[in-house]
Design a protein around this motif. Structure first.
Motif, mmCIF file in Angstrom:
data_model
loop_
_atom_site.group_PDB
_atom_site.id
_atom_site.type_symbol
_atom_site.label_atom_id
_atom_site.label_comp_id
_atom_site.label_asym_id
_atom_site.label_seq_id
_atom_site.Cartn_x
_atom_site.Cartn_y
_atom_site.Cartn_z
ATOM 1 N N THR B 58 -6.499 0.996 14.175
ATOM 2 C CA THR B 58 -7.607 1.952 14.242
ATOM 3 C C THR B 58 -7.722 2.545 15.641
ATOM 4 N N GLN B 98 -12.014 4.528 8.999
ATOM 5 C CA GLN B 98 -12.033 3.232 8.326
ATOM 6 C C GLN B 98 -13.462 2.897 7.915
ATOM 7 N N ASP B 174 -7.295 6.041 7.637
ATOM 8 C CA ASP B 174 -7.436 4.639 8.029
ATOM 9 C C ASP B 174 -7.915 3.843 6.820
ATOM 10 N N GLU B 175 -7.008 3.121 6.211
ATOM 11 C CA GLU B 175 -7.288 2.355 4.981
ATOM 12 C C GLU B 175 -7.946 3.231 3.919
HETATM 13 MG MG LIG Z 1 -8.716 -0.828 11.577
#
Ligand SMILES: [Mg+2]
Ligand SMILES: Nc1ncnc2c1ncn2[C@@H]1O[C@H](COP(=O)(O)OP(=O)(O)OP(=O)(O)O)[C@@H](O)[C@H]1O
Lengths: 252, 317
Positions: B58, B98, B174-175
């Motif tokens: 991240t 995220q 991010d994810e």
């Molecule tokens: Mg992360």
């Protein structure tokens, strides 16, 4: 570093529209604020001498404009801390200054209906002239700009939502209710008159009631209140723009 | 806006060299989140960053997406310096943060549509793209429900729809599929493939290794702020010693018969022979001759990940 000194307002209106939509979906909270003001005005009508009623109505308009700042503080912190939407918007062509000001404009737009309701009430209680209406609108705009700038900048210092509401409520109520906003300046301790004219909500209220012929100010007082409002609006909004640019990148 | 207007002929969407990031928190020891990380992403590629929690994924994504200043290092997006001119980079990128959430008091339709307007798209384009993105993410039917009333996975789909609809030249995710069901994840994969087919570039992180494997042209494995392995999923799997795994229930002490076929890894009451397809028959015959059963499966990226990160942890000590 943004190398351009002058602000760029790319995305401003669209983001303001987004924020206004967000706020309008929470119409209950908007309705509540107008209701709270009405209850307050009702008590003044019930308990205070009749000549104080127009002061309370004007005060509630100035106060409504000022608490937009508290809403901006809440909103800016909330969408950053809980939603990470600041990342969505900062990593985009929307400029940081448009993000800050757009949020302020959007929240203001949503709280305009209550302001209009109070304006109509004010007209019924003590009719406006063209001049006093102009002073009212200009004053509300300056108070809003100051409060929104303050709200946005303060929001960036919080890392936890729970810490916010006591501070925000205290701050905006302390400066928005305690000084002579809802009541005449003359009822405030006279050695604090100048101080009151430096605070945005009481300076704004004093200028409006003066223009409406409710409580005249001296020439010096007018200059003091007006200068305070203009300088504070200019300084705080410039700082908010600088701060917004800086805050798009934590750790700068 | 066309990327080629402003891009040199380097062919790279992202170039990062020797990135370092130290977080300083008052009263706490500082954290070295990136320690000389270098990576590059070619235009049109889908690249996945893998790594354990706290590896620095991240942090890197935030630096690359103009949201965080690096402590040192050089990073360019379409040949523009991200640290010096973030405002020149921002029009070309879009980010799924995220664990972000859409505005709770907007509907999915409003969320996507208004975001496109703030990015400067016309109302007409915004309307068209919103509809496509909501359909792609399978949330068209709930487009008028407030986001706060949606399930976690539906909210996440709204976030992904918001960003995909921009069709930005470089997307950071991010994810992106966190909390999504297997059907929803596959929809995201399809949408992401469609975007890169049209010329966008993707850099994503994920803890679902099947996702990284099925989606990405290239994978970087990060550990403690540094790249410890990179390549295609097959490269990484091969670096473990082979692409197939033959599992035989037996005591590892007696596994020497199989050692010549590949790498032996021991499990609970079984051995795994990591090898290549041509060896399979021979291994199965050997097992049968000894009266043992055997099952064959592909080596997964997850196994490679465990091995490679495990090695990096050992090297560190
Ligand atoms: Mg992360
Ligand atoms: N704002 C911050 N202040 C201090 N330390 C931080 C901050 N953000 C991240 N870190 C630290 O930096 C390191 C890397 O964090 P990062 O969020 O980049 O990891 P990650 O690879 O994304 O992990 P995950 O898979 O859990 O999302 C961690 O040790 C984390 O504690």
């Amino acid at each position: 570093m943004n190398t351009n000194f002058l602000p760029s307002w790319k995305g401003l209106w669209a983001f303001a529209g987004t924020e206004a939509r967000v706020q309008l979906h929470e119409y209950l909270s908007i309705a509540t604020t107008v209701l709270v003001q009405m209850i307050f005005i009702f008590f003044v009508w019930l308990l205070a001498p009749p000549q104080l009623l127009p002061f309370a109505v004007v005060g509630s308009m100035v106060f409504s404009s000022f608490v937009v700042g508290e809403r901006v503080l809440d909103e800016a912190a909330y969408i950053r801390i809980d939603h990470k939407l600041n990342e969505l918007y900062h990593a985009s062509p929307l400029t940081p200054e448009s993000y800050f000001l757009g949020m302020g404009m959007g929240v203001l737009a949503a709280y305009l209906p209550p302001l209009v309701v109070l304006g109509v009430l004010s007209e019924l209680v003590h009719p406006f002239t063209v001049l006093s209406l102009g002073v009212l609108v200009g004053t509300l705009a300056l108070v809003w700009l100051i409060a929104a700038s303050l709200g946005y900048v303060l929001s960036t210092f919080f890392i936890d939502m729970r810490a916010i509401w006591p501070y925000a409520t205290l701050l905006f109520n302390f400066f928005g209710v305690l000084p002579p906003v809802f009541y005449p300046l003359g009822l405030f301790p006279s050695y604090l008159t100048e101080f009151a004219l430096l605070l945005p909500p009481s300076a704004g209220a004093a200028l409006v009631v003066h223009a409406m012929g409710l409580e005249p100010l001296s020439g010096g007082e007018i200059v003091l209140a007006l200068t305070a409002l203009l300088v504070e609006a200019l300084l705080l909004s410039s700082f908010a723009i600088y701060w917004a640019r800086k805050r798009t990148r934590e750790g700068v | 806006m066309s990327v080629s207007d402003s891009v040199s002929s380097s062919g790279l969407a992202l170039f990062a060299e020797n990135m370092r990031k130290v977080y300083h928190t008052r009263g706490k020891p500082s954290v070295e989140a990136l320690r000389g990380l270098s990576l590059s992403v070619k235009r049109g590629e889908r690249v996945a960053l893998l790594g354990r929690n706290g590896a620095g994924k991240t942090t890197f994504l935030k630096i690359a997406s103009t949201l965080l200043m690096p402590t040192s290092g050089r990073i360019e997006i379409f040949s523009k310096d991200v640290s010096v001119h973030p405002e020149e980079v921002r029009p070309y990128i879009a980010v799924v943060p995220q664990e972000g959430h859409p505005f709770y008091h907007l509907t999915p339709w409003e969320q996507v549509y208004t975001y496109l307007l703030t990015r400067g798209f016309s109302r007409e384009t915004a309307r068209e793209r919103t509809e496509v993105a909501l359909r792609d993410m399978d949330i068209y039917d709930i487009r008028d429900q407030l986001n706060v009333t949606l399930s976690g996975g539906q909210q996440q789909r709204t976030m992904v729809a918001t960003v995909l609809a921009t069709e930005a030249p470089l997307l950071f995710l991010d994810e992106p599929t966190l909390g999504m069901d297997p059907f929803a994840r596959r929809r995201v994969w399809a949408a992401l493939r469609k975007l890169t087919d049209r010329g966008s570039t993707l850099l994503l992180t994920t803890h679902y290794l099947d996702e990284a494997e099925s989606l990405s042209h290239k994978v970087y494995i990060i550990e403690k702020g540094k790249v410890v392995a990179q390549g295609t999923s097959s490269d990484l799997k091969r670096s473990v010693g082979g692409t197939v795994r033959v599992t035989i229930p037996m005591d590892s002490a007696k596994s020497e018969d199989f050692a010549s076929f590949g790498r032996i890894m021991t499990g609970e009451g079984v051995i795994h022979v990591i090898t290549e397809p041509p060896q399979i028959n021979e291994i199965l015959n050997t097992a049968l001759r000894r009266g043992l059963s055997a099952t064959v499966g592909p080596v997964t990226l997850e196994e490679a990940f465990l091995q490679l990160v495990g090695r990096a942890i050992e090297d560190e000590h």
